[in-house]
Design a protein around this motif. Sequence first.
Motif, PDB file in Angstrom:
ATOM      1  N   CYS A 333       0.837  -1.202   0.000  1.00 54.52           N
ATOM      2  CA  CYS A 333       0.000   0.000   0.000  1.00 54.52           C
ATOM      3  C   CYS A 333       0.873   1.254   0.000  1.00 54.52           C
ATOM      4  N   SER A 334       0.309   2.373  -0.462  1.00 56.65           N
ATOM      5  CA  SER A 334       1.075   3.621  -0.582  1.00 56.65           C
ATOM      6  C   SER A 334       1.026   4.413   0.717  1.00 56.65           C
ATOM      7  N   ILE A 335       1.553   3.819   1.777  1.00 55.87           N
ATOM      8  CA  ILE A 335       1.533   4.476   3.081  1.00 55.87           C
ATOM      9  C   ILE A 335       2.935   4.909   3.484  1.00 55.87           C
ATOM     10  N   THR A 336       2.986   5.792   4.479  1.00 54.06           N
ATOM     11  CA  THR A 336       4.274   6.282   5.000  1.00 54.06           C
ATOM     12  C   THR A 336       4.320   6.059   6.504  1.00 54.06           C
ATOM     13  N   ASP A 337       5.326   6.654   7.141  1.00 54.35           N
ATOM     14  CA  ASP A 337       5.489   6.511   8.586  1.00 54.35           C
ATOM     15  C   ASP A 337       4.297   7.049   9.371  1.00 54.35           C
ATOM     16  N   GLU A 338       3.536   7.958   8.789  1.00 56.20           N
ATOM     17  CA  GLU A 338       2.382   8.522   9.487  1.00 56.20           C
ATOM     18  C   GLU A 338       1.339   7.441   9.794  1.00 56.20           C
ATOM     19  N   SER A 339       1.183   6.492   8.906  1.00 55.45           N
ATOM     20  CA  SER A 339       0.235   5.401   9.148  1.00 55.45           C
ATOM     21  C   SER A 339       0.657   4.569  10.348  1.00 55.45           C
ATOM     22  N   LEU A 340       1.947   4.307  10.469  1.00 52.80           N
ATOM     23  CA  LEU A 340       2.432   3.526  11.605  1.00 52.80           C
ATOM     24  C   LEU A 340       2.257   4.278  12.911  1.00 52.80           C
ATOM     25  N   ALA A 341       2.397   5.597  12.868  1.00 54.21           N
ATOM     26  CA  ALA A 341       2.167   6.403  14.071  1.00 54.21           C
ATOM     27  C   ALA A 341       0.718   6.271  14.533  1.00 54.21           C
ATOM     28  N   SER A 342      -0.209   6.295  13.587  1.00 49.89           N
ATOM     29  CA  SER A 342      -1.633   6.153  13.931  1.00 49.89           C
ATOM     30  C   SER A 342      -1.926   4.752  14.455  1.00 49.89           C
ATOM     31  N   ILE A 343      -1.362   3.736  13.801  1.00 51.78           N
ATOM     32  CA  ILE A 343      -1.575   2.351  14.239  1.00 51.78           C
ATOM     33  C   ILE A 343      -1.033   2.141  15.641  1.00 51.78           C
ATOM     34  N   ALA A 344       0.161   2.652  15.899  1.00 50.30           N
ATOM     35  CA  ALA A 344       0.787   2.473  17.206  1.00 50.30           C
ATOM     36  C   ALA A 344      -0.019   3.139  18.313  1.00 50.30           C
ATOM     37  N   LEU A 345      -0.596   4.282  18.013  1.00 52.22           N
ATOM     38  CA  LEU A 345      -1.308   5.054  19.031  1.00 52.22           C
ATOM     39  C   LEU A 345      -2.719   4.532  19.290  1.00 52.22           C
ATOM     40  N   LEU A 346      -3.383   3.995  18.239  1.00 51.71           N
ATOM     41  CA  LEU A 346      -4.815   3.718  18.359  1.00 51.71           C
ATOM     42  C   LEU A 346      -5.186   2.238  18.328  1.00 51.71           C
ATOM     43  N   SER A 347      -4.319   1.375  17.814  1.00 52.92           N
ATOM     44  CA  SER A 347      -4.668  -0.059  17.693  1.00 52.92           C
ATOM     45  C   SER A 347      -4.050  -0.851  18.831  1.00 52.92           C
ATOM     46  N   GLU A 348      -4.671  -0.781  19.983  1.00 57.37           N
ATOM     47  CA  GLU A 348      -4.096  -1.413  21.169  1.00 57.37           C
ATOM     48  C   GLU A 348      -4.276  -2.930  21.179  1.00 57.37           C
ATOM     49  N   GLU A 349      -5.216  -3.478  20.397  1.00 58.21           N
ATOM     50  CA  GLU A 349      -5.442  -4.921  20.371  1.00 58.21           C
ATOM     51  C   GLU A 349      -4.756  -5.608  19.195  1.00 58.21           C
ATOM     52  N   LEU A 350      -4.000  -4.853  18.404  1.00 60.63           N
ATOM     53  CA  LEU A 350      -3.385  -5.401  17.194  1.00 60.63           C
ATOM     54  C   LEU A 350      -2.405  -6.522  17.523  1.00 60.63           C
ATOM     55  N   GLN A 351      -2.558  -7.662  16.818  1.00 55.49           N
ATOM     56  CA  GLN A 351      -1.689  -8.814  17.023  1.00 55.49           C
ATOM     57  C   GLN A 351      -0.814  -9.116  15.807  1.00 55.49           C
ATOM     58  N   SER A 352      -1.307  -8.824  14.599  1.00 51.35           N
ATOM     59  CA  SER A 352      -0.558  -9.147  13.388  1.00 51.35           C
ATOM     60  C   SER A 352      -0.609  -7.969  12.421  1.00 51.35           C
ATOM     61  N   LEU A 353       0.562  -7.581  11.909  1.00 46.68           N
ATOM     62  CA  LEU A 353       0.675  -6.437  11.005  1.00 46.68           C
ATOM     63  C   LEU A 353       1.594  -6.791   9.844  1.00 46.68           C
ATOM     64  N   ASP A 354       1.091  -6.678   8.620  1.00 45.89           N
ATOM     65  CA  ASP A 354       1.882  -6.975   7.426  1.00 45.89           C
ATOM     66  C   ASP A 354       2.137  -5.674   6.657  1.00 45.89           C
ATOM     67  N   LEU A 355       3.410  -5.284   6.597  1.00 44.16           N
ATOM     68  CA  LEU A 355       3.823  -4.056   5.921  1.00 44.16           C
ATOM     69  C   LEU A 355       4.726  -4.350   4.731  1.00 44.16           C
ATOM     70  N   SER A 356       4.728  -5.577   4.250  1.00 46.19           N
ATOM     71  CA  SER A 356       5.623  -5.974   3.163  1.00 46.19           C
ATOM     72  C   SER A 356       5.400  -5.112   1.926  1.00 46.19           C
ATOM     73  N   TRP A 357       6.496  -4.750   1.284  1.00 48.45           N
ATOM     74  CA  TRP A 357       6.486  -3.994   0.035  1.00 48.45           C
ATOM     75  C   TRP A 357       5.885  -2.589   0.180  1.00 48.45           C
ATOM     76  N   CYS A 358       5.849  -2.076   1.392  1.00 49.85           N
ATOM     77  CA  CYS A 358       5.438  -0.681   1.596  1.00 49.85           C
ATOM     78  C   CYS A 358       6.703   0.175   1.518  1.00 49.85           C
ATOM     79  N   LEU A 359       6.969   0.708   0.348  1.00 49.59           N
ATOM     80  CA  LEU A 359       8.247   1.355   0.081  1.00 49.59           C
ATOM     81  C   LEU A 359       8.385   2.718   0.736  1.00 49.59           C
TER      82      LEU A 359
END
Length: 470
Positions: A333-359
Amino acid sequence: MSSTIFEVPSLQEICQNTIICMLEDISSAATASTASTNSTVVISTAAKSSSVRNRLIHDLCRYLPEHLLEPIVTVLLSMLERGLITDVILLAFLVPQRRFLKLNQAVKIRKSIFRQIGLNCPNLIKLDLSGCLQVSNSVIRSILQGCPALEDVVLNNCYKVTDAAFDFSESPFQTLVGCLSLESISLQGCPQITGEIISTLNKNFKRLKYLNLSQCKNVKSPKIQHIFDHNQLQSLNLAFIDDISDEAFLLLPEPHAFSQQQLQALCHHSDSPLQKINLGKSRITDVSIVRMSHMARRLVEIRLQWCNGITDAGIHALVQNCRRLRLIDLKSCSITDESLASIALLSEELQSLDLSWCLGLSDEGVKKLLVQPDHSSSSSRRRINRRSRSGGSYRNSSGRRINGSKLSFRNDESYSSDESGEFPYERCLEHLSIVWCSQVTDDCIASLQGIPTLRSIEVAGGGFSKGRFA
């Protein structure tokens, strides 16, 4: 003194293996008799072998417990492929007590035999006919007419099946009673399935919880709009359908058209039961994600792999509104570090995250996963109990081992626990994939070991050095 541990097979495994060997021996004998040059020997041996084989198969299918029968059916289908038995023998397998039936890839079975399923198996619960190219609408209707307890149907790659197979108007003299009990339908790769099936599902399939239409190339966005009206659907797979775009979500309310109070009331009134959705390789954009996230707040799993129209704005809306997410797949997907900041702050139940090929990701972005989640909207704080984690203790610094391209960790003694034996760290992340993220390097791996729940990191290519973790 070293000791060797031997695995003793269970009685069930011994019985299964013995029966399979008997069938294979009979099969070999039949093949050998066919290859014999003496015509008298051929007739007598073949007749004797055929009689023994048919009697054995008949008794197995009729009397063997269901949990022992599946691997034996696989052998029977192999014998059918080689012409050693006929499909008539399988009629012995179709008995009233049969609840589970798996005949995938059984291309040698005639349609007339398949039609007997509805007549002979009224208690059938699960049916798998994947890859049976001869299965048509008439076969499916005959099964649905005679199986009132049917809950799960798998028809992947059944090329002749169309929307009409599930249409009540196509069966005016006998009700498709199986439709009323169905909870799961998989039609993956059925080229004649179109969006017309959606109205049928909404009208007659009141108990439907799982729907798989992936790779159904003739399903169009305008028809998909109405699938979100189903008030029981929990899992939806629309992956690899070229025509799925923002148009599929047009009927969902536009958040910006309402005030905050109106939007909250609307979402509470029409909250979707949807928990899992796969939109991989579709043409959706952030617009669809924003609309869906407001109406499907119970989502626990979302797959957006190869959705090039998804950006940071869509991901922020997603994690802000769907706080129960446990799996997020953002591969390519065409995401940047900002997406990870949002995920880290708001997804407290997250168990699996696939960021492969996110350049667009970098070391700094991946390190943001160490940030503590925001609990302002949570009713209670979650703590990680060291004694309750499956897999025992973790040691990040010295307990590292490599499994192919997957790094596995165990927790570090340096993470102190309180008197109850619990860690104050509250993130649940267990699996992370950062394959071919070109800007991510070895430096972030050491930082990620600061997540005590992390069990594995999948890495390859990009800025990783091959020998760094050897």
